[in-house]
Scaffold this motif. Structure first.
Motif, PDB file in Angstrom:
ATOM      1  N   MET A   1       0.855  -1.151   0.000  1.00 26.48           N
ATOM      2  CA  MET A   1       0.000   0.000   0.000  1.00 26.48           C
ATOM      3  C   MET A   1       0.911   1.227   0.000  1.00 26.48           C
ATOM      4  O   MET A   1       1.866   1.303   0.750  1.00 26.48           O
ATOM      5  N   SER A   2       0.596   2.205  -0.871  1.00 29.89           N
ATOM      6  CA  SER A   2       1.419   3.405  -0.941  1.00 29.89           C
ATOM      7  C   SER A   2       1.229   4.239   0.328  1.00 29.89           C
ATOM      8  O   SER A   2       0.249   4.100   1.046  1.00 29.89           O
ATOM      9  N   THR A   3       2.178   5.128   0.566  1.00 32.63           N
ATOM     10  CA  THR A   3       2.106   5.951   1.779  1.00 32.63           C
ATOM     11  C   THR A   3       0.939   6.934   1.725  1.00 32.63           C
ATOM     12  O   THR A   3       0.309   7.190   2.748  1.00 32.63           O
ATOM     13  N   ARG A   4       0.626   7.463   0.530  1.00 39.00           N
ATOM     14  CA  ARG A   4      -0.516   8.375   0.413  1.00 39.00           C
ATOM     15  C   ARG A   4      -1.817   7.652   0.721  1.00 39.00           C
ATOM     16  O   ARG A   4      -2.686   8.169   1.414  1.00 39.00           O
ATOM     17  N   LEU A   5      -1.957   6.443   0.190  1.00 36.61           N
ATOM     18  CA  LEU A   5      -3.169   5.668   0.432  1.00 36.61           C
ATOM     19  C   LEU A   5      -3.264   5.281   1.903  1.00 36.61           C
ATOM     20  O   LEU A   5      -4.334   5.362   2.506  1.00 36.61           O
ATOM     21  N   ALA A   6      -2.141   4.892   2.487  1.00 32.46           N
ATOM     22  CA  ALA A   6      -2.139   4.527   3.910  1.00 32.46           C
ATOM     23  C   ALA A   6      -2.528   5.719   4.779  1.00 32.46           C
ATOM     24  O   ALA A   6      -3.310   5.575   5.736  1.00 32.46           O
ATOM     25  N   ALA A   7      -2.023   6.905   4.423  1.00 33.91           N
ATOM     26  CA  ALA A   7      -2.359   8.107   5.200  1.00 33.91           C
ATOM     27  C   ALA A   7      -3.845   8.448   5.035  1.00 33.91           C
ATOM     28  O   ALA A   7      -4.523   8.821   6.004  1.00 33.91           O
ATOM     29  N   ALA A   8      -4.371   8.318   3.817  1.00 29.13           N
ATOM     30  CA  ALA A   8      -5.788   8.613   3.574  1.00 29.13           C
ATOM     31  C   ALA A   8      -6.678   7.632   4.313  1.00 29.13           C
ATOM     32  O   ALA A   8      -7.714   8.016   4.874  1.00 29.13           O
ATOM     33  N   VAL A   9      -6.291   6.361   4.358  1.00 24.88           N
ATOM     34  CA  VAL A   9      -7.068   5.347   5.084  1.00 24.88           C
ATOM     35  C   VAL A   9      -7.055   5.664   6.570  1.00 24.88           C
ATOM     36  O   VAL A   9      -8.089   5.591   7.251  1.00 24.88           O
ATOM     37  N   ALA A  10      -5.901   6.055   7.096  1.00 26.85           N
ATOM     38  CA  ALA A  10      -5.789   6.373   8.523  1.00 26.85           C
ATOM     39  C   ALA A  10      -6.630   7.599   8.885  1.00 26.85           C
ATOM     40  O   ALA A  10      -7.286   7.622   9.939  1.00 26.85           O
ATOM     41  N   ARG A  11      -6.641   8.630   8.013  1.00 29.04           N
ATOM     42  CA  ARG A  11      -7.408   9.849   8.284  1.00 29.04           C
ATOM     43  C   ARG A  11      -8.912   9.599   8.240  1.00 29.04           C
ATOM     44  O   ARG A  11      -9.665  10.142   9.027  1.00 29.04           O
ATOM     45  N   SER A  12      -9.350   8.791   7.266  1.00 33.09           N
ATOM     46  CA  SER A  12     -10.793   8.618   7.068  1.00 33.09           C
ATOM     47  C   SER A  12     -11.417   7.652   8.062  1.00 33.09           C
ATOM     48  O   SER A  12     -12.612   7.728   8.325  1.00 33.09           O
ATOM     49  N   GLY A  13     -10.643   6.744   8.571  1.00 32.39           N
ATOM     50  CA  GLY A  13     -11.191   5.737   9.470  1.00 32.39           C
ATOM     51  C   GLY A  13     -11.887   4.608   8.718  1.00 32.39           C
ATOM     52  O   GLY A  13     -12.443   3.706   9.327  1.00 32.39           O
ATOM     53  N   LEU A  14     -11.884   4.654   7.373  1.00 28.87           N
ATOM     54  CA  LEU A  14     -12.488   3.591   6.556  1.00 28.87           C
ATOM     55  C   LEU A  14     -11.421   2.581   6.162  1.00 28.87           C
ATOM     56  O   LEU A  14     -10.228   2.870   6.186  1.00 28.87           O
ATOM     57  N   ASP A  15     -11.850   1.405   5.767  1.00 25.99           N
ATOM     58  CA  ASP A  15     -10.876   0.448   5.265  1.00 25.99           C
ATOM     59  C   ASP A  15     -10.512   0.826   3.824  1.00 25.99           C
ATOM     60  O   ASP A  15     -11.133   1.677   3.205  1.00 25.99           O
ATOM     61  N   GLU A  16      -9.473   0.182   3.309  1.00 22.56           N
ATOM     62  CA  GLU A  16      -8.943   0.518   1.986  1.00 22.56           C
ATOM     63  C   GLU A  16      -9.990   0.358   0.891  1.00 22.56           C
ATOM     64  O   GLU A  16     -10.137   1.226   0.024  1.00 22.56           O
ATOM     65  N   GLN A  17     -10.743  -0.722   0.898  1.00 27.50           N
ATOM     66  CA  GLN A  17     -11.737  -0.979  -0.142  1.00 27.50           C
ATOM     67  C   GLN A  17     -12.848   0.068  -0.139  1.00 27.50           C
ATOM     68  O   GLN A  17     -13.274   0.544  -1.187  1.00 27.50           O
TER      69      GLN A  17
END
Length: 125
Positions: free
Chosen positions: A1-17
């Motif tokens: 998982m890219s760092t941008r995607l990981a950061a966005a997932v962490a901020r949103s509280g949603l899972d990746e999918q």
């Protein structure tokens, strides 16, 4: 998982999918609005490219890329014609209704007397 995607997932509280699904929905809505409001503003070349992308995308998604890559069907030269109407037919596929209607007419019967071995008149040339 890219760092941008990981950061966005962490901020949103949603899972990746779920995050990807939401981003895809938003992108679809943006593209739809852009195309419906500004399609005429694109150059003819850009419009052709957009149409090409839209025409090939569904076939590729369904796994029919081999059919999409097939060369377009060439128009075959006419082999038969009806002199009274000018209707032509290449001799491939279904017989056109004009030819079927012509069979059994007086004109067909008269023509058939001099051409007993042919079903329809040959195209001149």
């Amino acid at each position: 998982m890219s760092t941008r995607l990981a950061a966005a997932v962490a901020r949103s509280g949603l899972d990746e999918q779920a995050l990807l699904k939401a981003a895809t929905k938003e992108a679809y809505e943006r593209v739809t609005v852009l195309l419906t409001t500004s399609y005429a503003d694109f150059s003819p070349e850009q419009q052709r490219r957009i149409r090409a992308l839209l025409d090939t995308a569904p076939a590729a998604r369904r796994g029919k890329a081999s059919k999409a890559a097939k060369a377009p069907k060439e128009d075959l030269p006419p082999r038969f014609w009806l002199p009274h109407s000018g209707a032509t037919w290449s001799g491939r596929g279904r017989v056109p209704n004009a030819f079927l209607s012509w069979e059994g007419t007086v004109a067909h019967t008269e023509w058939k007397k001099t051409h007993p071995d042919q079903r329809f008149p040959s195209y001149p040339g």
